[in-house]
Design an enzyme around this catalytic site. Structure first.
Site, mmCIF file in Angstrom:
data_model
loop_
_atom_site.group_PDB
_atom_site.id
_atom_site.type_symbol
_atom_site.label_atom_id
_atom_site.label_comp_id
_atom_site.label_asym_id
_atom_site.label_seq_id
_atom_site.Cartn_x
_atom_site.Cartn_y
_atom_site.Cartn_z
ATOM 1 N N ASP A 162 38.205 40.756 37.247
ATOM 2 C CA ASP A 162 37.945 39.634 36.524
ATOM 3 C C ASP A 162 36.850 38.784 37.519
ATOM 4 O O ASP A 162 37.253 38.373 38.690
ATOM 5 C CB ASP A 162 38.922 38.546 36.200
ATOM 6 C CG ASP A 162 39.926 39.099 35.181
ATOM 7 O OD1 ASP A 162 39.916 40.414 35.077
ATOM 8 O OD2 ASP A 162 40.546 38.328 34.575
ATOM 9 N N HIS A 218 36.250 34.075 40.354
ATOM 10 C CA HIS A 218 36.795 33.958 39.597
ATOM 11 C C HIS A 218 37.597 32.508 39.894
ATOM 12 O O HIS A 218 37.634 32.003 40.799
ATOM 13 C CB HIS A 218 38.019 34.858 39.383
ATOM 14 C CG HIS A 218 38.620 35.130 37.859
ATOM 15 N ND1 HIS A 218 37.924 34.811 36.862
ATOM 16 C CD2 HIS A 218 39.898 35.185 37.394
ATOM 17 C CE1 HIS A 218 38.529 34.832 35.788
ATOM 18 N NE2 HIS A 218 39.837 35.088 36.046
ATOM 19 N N HIS A 261 44.576 39.631 41.247
ATOM 20 C CA HIS A 261 44.876 37.962 41.343
ATOM 21 C C HIS A 261 46.094 37.807 40.468
ATOM 22 O O HIS A 261 46.694 38.552 39.783
ATOM 23 C CB HIS A 261 43.628 37.373 40.811
ATOM 24 C CG HIS A 261 43.210 37.636 39.411
ATOM 25 N ND1 HIS A 261 43.146 38.872 38.861
ATOM 26 C CD2 HIS A 261 43.138 36.648 38.192
ATOM 27 C CE1 HIS A 261 42.529 38.784 37.560
ATOM 28 N NE2 HIS A 261 42.470 37.536 37.348
ATOM 29 N N ASP A 295 47.971 38.264 32.734
ATOM 30 C CA ASP A 295 47.543 39.590 32.325
ATOM 31 C C ASP A 295 47.230 40.383 33.428
ATOM 32 O O ASP A 295 46.990 41.721 33.303
ATOM 33 C CB ASP A 295 46.267 39.314 31.509
ATOM 34 C CG ASP A 295 44.964 38.728 31.935
ATOM 35 O OD1 ASP A 295 45.307 37.639 32.974
ATOM 36 O OD2 ASP A 295 43.902 38.987 31.914
ATOM 37 N N HIS A 296 47.509 40.152 34.766
ATOM 38 C CA HIS A 296 47.105 41.268 35.741
ATOM 39 C C HIS A 296 48.414 41.863 36.452
ATOM 40 O O HIS A 296 48.548 42.530 37.395
ATOM 41 C CB HIS A 296 46.026 40.794 36.695
ATOM 42 C CG HIS A 296 44.859 40.840 36.094
ATOM 43 N ND1 HIS A 296 44.029 41.769 36.231
ATOM 44 C CD2 HIS A 296 44.382 39.819 35.115
ATOM 45 C CE1 HIS A 296 42.757 41.359 35.227
ATOM 46 N NE2 HIS A 296 42.957 40.184 34.699
ATOM 47 N N HIS A 308 38.561 44.791 29.895
ATOM 48 C CA HIS A 308 39.071 43.468 29.784
ATOM 49 C C HIS A 308 38.340 42.883 28.668
ATOM 50 O O HIS A 308 37.867 41.581 28.765
ATOM 51 C CB HIS A 308 38.520 42.936 31.185
ATOM 52 C CG HIS A 308 39.471 41.497 31.400
ATOM 53 N ND1 HIS A 308 39.135 40.362 30.970
ATOM 54 C CD2 HIS A 308 40.732 41.492 31.975
ATOM 55 C CE1 HIS A 308 39.851 39.229 31.381
ATOM 56 N NE2 HIS A 308 40.951 39.884 31.976
ATOM 57 N N HIS A 336 46.596 36.000 37.804
ATOM 58 C CA HIS A 336 46.830 35.549 36.422
ATOM 59 C C HIS A 336 47.591 36.543 35.714
ATOM 60 O O HIS A 336 47.732 37.960 36.019
ATOM 61 C CB HIS A 336 45.358 35.608 35.873
ATOM 62 C CG HIS A 336 44.352 34.526 35.928
ATOM 63 N ND1 HIS A 336 43.083 34.310 36.039
ATOM 64 C CD2 HIS A 336 44.875 33.310 36.584
ATOM 65 C CE1 HIS A 336 42.660 33.250 36.467
ATOM 66 N NE2 HIS A 336 43.859 32.386 36.616
HETATM 67 ZN ZN LIG Z 1 42.271 38.977 33.219
#
Ligand SMILES: [Zn+2]
Length: 299
Positions: free
Chosen positions: A207, A137, A60, A64-65, A265, A62
């Site tokens: 997530d 999510h 996805h 942090d990915h 995570h 976001h």
């Molecule tokens: Zn994340």
């Protein structure tokens, strides 16, 4: 099949833990699963030969990915990559990458859009199958199930020679077909082959809020990764932010009849993550905590 963790933390890097990134080595090549900030630093540190990566899976959009992806793509060019790269992600990623690159990469990127709320077959070859499946999510997010196919039948070479099976038919033998000689005589497959090994399956649950809708995609996996951002002391926060707790992750592994579970995570709220392990272990016996540099053989 070996999984290597390159980043195990949640949205913020903390306590030396990096945002999410994993490498799945399936023998002939490697799959890159999410690519958080600092991913290529970790690849160097753990001597990952990432030029073997031809397929990238982004769960996805976001940061942090995927904030590590642009740097890695650029480095691949500087290191002389010419072979094409497949990226499986939300359709918006293509524009996000394009706006960051002011020069033409010397290799082609082929984008494959993940359709929100749908499961898709992303790759299906003689050797592997990769499917996506929707998780829950705050933005469209997918998990991935990676299967290394090993269940083809194995030829008994003496018998194959004795029965004069031509080479062009070998592939069909491994798929279970009987062989018909020119004179019409049928040689049963079980005379010419033995049973193959079971497939190896790894599932990556990105997530997600706790949801049992993913369990049908996870049945009998050798290894499941499931996010465990929080412990149950923060269940309200986990629910509000559409994340899971360690206990919930373990529950999914139990319902899925998995061999092993790896959790990660972690919220930057937790310096010590031993509580995650204890909580998950109370529900499911075979749990490993993700940490940078950890390699797990999928078996
Ligand atoms: Zn994340």
């Amino acid at each position: 099949m070996t999984l290597t963790i390159l980043g195990c933390n949640g949205a913020l890097p903390a306590y030396g833990r990096f945002p999410t990134c994993q490498i799945l080595d399936v023998g002939a090549e490697m799959f890159l699963i999410d690519c958080g900030e600092g991913a290529q630093i970790k690849m160097q540190q753990y001597k990952v030969r990432s030029n073997r990566v031809n397929h990238v899976f982004i769960s996805h959009l976001h940061g942090d990915h995927f904030f590590g992806l642009i740097g890695w793509l650029n480095s691949q060019a500087l290191l002389g990559r010419e072979k094409e790269l497949h990226i499986y992600a939300n359709e918006k990623l293509k524009a996000i990458i394009a706006i960051q690159l002011e020069w033409q990469l010397p290799y082609q990127i082929i984008y494959h859009d993940l359709v929100p709320n749908e499961s898709q077959i992303l790759l299906d070859t003689d050797k592997y199958e990769v499917i996506s499946f929707p998780v829950m999510h705050s933005v469209p997010t997918h998990g991935f199930r990676f299967t290394v196919k090993r269940n083809k039948r194995m030829m008994i070479s003496d018998k194959v020679r004795e029965c004069e099976v031509p080479q062009y038919f070998y592939k069909k033998l491994t798929l279970g077909f009987d062989y018909e000689k020119a004179n019409g005589e049928i040689i049963k497959n079980e005379i010419l082959t033995t049973k193959g090994k079971p497939n190896l399956v790894y599932a990556y649950c990105a997530d997600t809020l706790y949801t049992e809708t993913i369990v049908p995609y996870l049945q009998n996996c050798n290894l499941i990764y499931h996010e465990a951002t929080y412990c149950n002391d923060q269940l309200d926060k986990a629910t509000a932010r559409m994340h899971s707790t360690a206990e919930q992750a373990a529950n999914i592994a139990k319902l899925s009849n998995a061999n092993q579970l790896v959790i990660g995570h972690y919220s930057s709220k937790y310096k010590d993550i031993s509580g995650h392990l204890a909580e998950a272990n109370a529900v499911f016996e075979h749990v490993v905590l993700a940490e940078e540099g950890l390699s797990i053989e999928v078996k």
